[in-house]
Design an enzyme around this catalytic site. Sequence first.
Site, PDB file in Angstrom:
ATOM      1  N   VAL A  22      32.230  54.197  44.706  1.00  0.00           N
ATOM      2  CA  VAL A  22      30.991  53.653  45.270  1.00  0.00           C
ATOM      3  C   VAL A  22      30.175  54.741  45.950  1.00  0.00           C
ATOM      4  O   VAL A  22      29.002  54.940  45.649  1.00  0.00           O
ATOM      5  CB  VAL A  22      31.308  52.516  46.269  1.00  0.00           C
ATOM      6  N   THR A  90      38.027  48.564  51.461  1.00  0.00           N
ATOM      7  CA  THR A  90      38.597  47.607  52.414  1.00  0.00           C
ATOM      8  C   THR A  90      39.633  46.770  51.658  1.00  0.00           C
ATOM      9  O   THR A  90      39.320  45.695  51.153  1.00  0.00           O
ATOM     10  CB  THR A  90      37.506  46.708  53.031  1.00  0.00           C
ATOM     11  N   CYS A 265      37.777  44.701  44.440  1.00  0.00           N
ATOM     12  CA  CYS A 265      36.702  43.766  44.821  1.00  0.00           C
ATOM     13  C   CYS A 265      37.095  42.314  44.575  1.00  0.00           C
ATOM     14  O   CYS A 265      37.431  41.599  45.501  1.00  0.00           O
ATOM     15  CB  CYS A 265      35.418  44.103  44.058  1.00  0.00           C
TER      16      CYS A 265
END
Length: 439
Positions: A22, A90, A265
């Site tokens: 990203v 995350t 994700c």
Amino acid sequence: MSLYEKIVNGEEKVSLVGLGYVGMPIAVSFAKKIKVVGFDLNAKKIELYKSGIDPTNEVGDEVIKNTTVEFTADETKLREAKFHIVAVPTPVNDDHTPDLTPVEGASTIVGRNLTKGSIVVYESTVYPGVTEDICIPILERESGLKCGVDFKVGYSPERINPGDKVHRLETIVKIVSGMDEESLEEIANVYELVVEAGVHRAESIKVAEAAKVIENSQRDINIAFMNELSIIFNKMGIDTQSVLKAAGTKWNFLKFYPGLVGGHCIGVDPYYLTYKAEQLGYHSQIILSGRRINDDMGKYVAESVVKNLIKADLPIKNAKVAILGFTFKENCPDTRNTKIIDIYKELKEYGITATVADPAADADEAEHLYGMKFVDISTIKDCDAVILAVAHEQFKSLTQADFDKMFKSVENNKKVLVDIKGLLDRKEYEAAGYNYWRL
């Protein structure tokens, strides 16, 4: 003069904290217009970038060679920037609770190097409230500065799709948010420098955080429905792909397909939302139900392999099985949270140690995360079963003759071919006598 104007004039820099799938494409995109510092704790990765090598394959070596991004593993270089974008992963813990360690660590580093007049924007997927309740206190503690007075904070969820060369940072509408109107405008203006599709100004940071976490939750639930249909139709002896092809002729039918849901994700984000919901006393029914179905699909595929070996009258223990593909999705080297490992582990429970080939995967990452060592696909032979697990371009050109070389020299009805992504022509392989199975 606003911070945005200073950035455009070259008086101030933008920093990217976290240069993975990203962060790196964002850094490269901004560097075409403004001065950018790209920071990552992984010194080995930084050296690759400096050498003009793109380990993510997101933009390619040529672009990395020519970019003006100042790649560094020295956190003090962040002091040269006033606009910080945090793009760290995350993940979730083994118990499916959010692991905020990376975003907390990034906040600590940014805080240590934060200067007055800065803006910090988080792109990491989080549950609503993390930016303001967890990140801001860390930034204040480490910097000694006061949020809202000495620096501002915003949130702009990443929407980059690893391996996707069509839906890129520039072509996807970007959600932006800020802690107040001033920061919102500054953040929107900065992102508009590179996002050709435009930005959507969310009403608050929490709205932006919530929007991100439901995007992937919605997709996860739809894929779970397809996976459940696949299980049902397989019991009925009906080909799921054929059913979906027929149903897809209706104008409002949603075209989702069954498959393994991994990655950092879709397979993770729903747990962030349900975790926060449970803290507030609400226990998810639909979201977690979808997660359970998707989390069990690797086990289901492995069990189906075993059933088909039995059907072919082949011994299970020590059966020779090859898995083609290990990454969490096609045409992407990322192996984090891949569900192929679930197939591998479940087969091992039956006494089968599978051989794995993946020419697109990050081999070092796979060995570090899973202790997995890949073989070259050309060395695969004498198999009882072959699992075509990932739709890499390298695999799409495989022919029946190529698969024949991977199997033992036996009758075709003894050759178990499992096509998870439905890449092959079912009729062709069934006509040839293969023991063919797919989701």
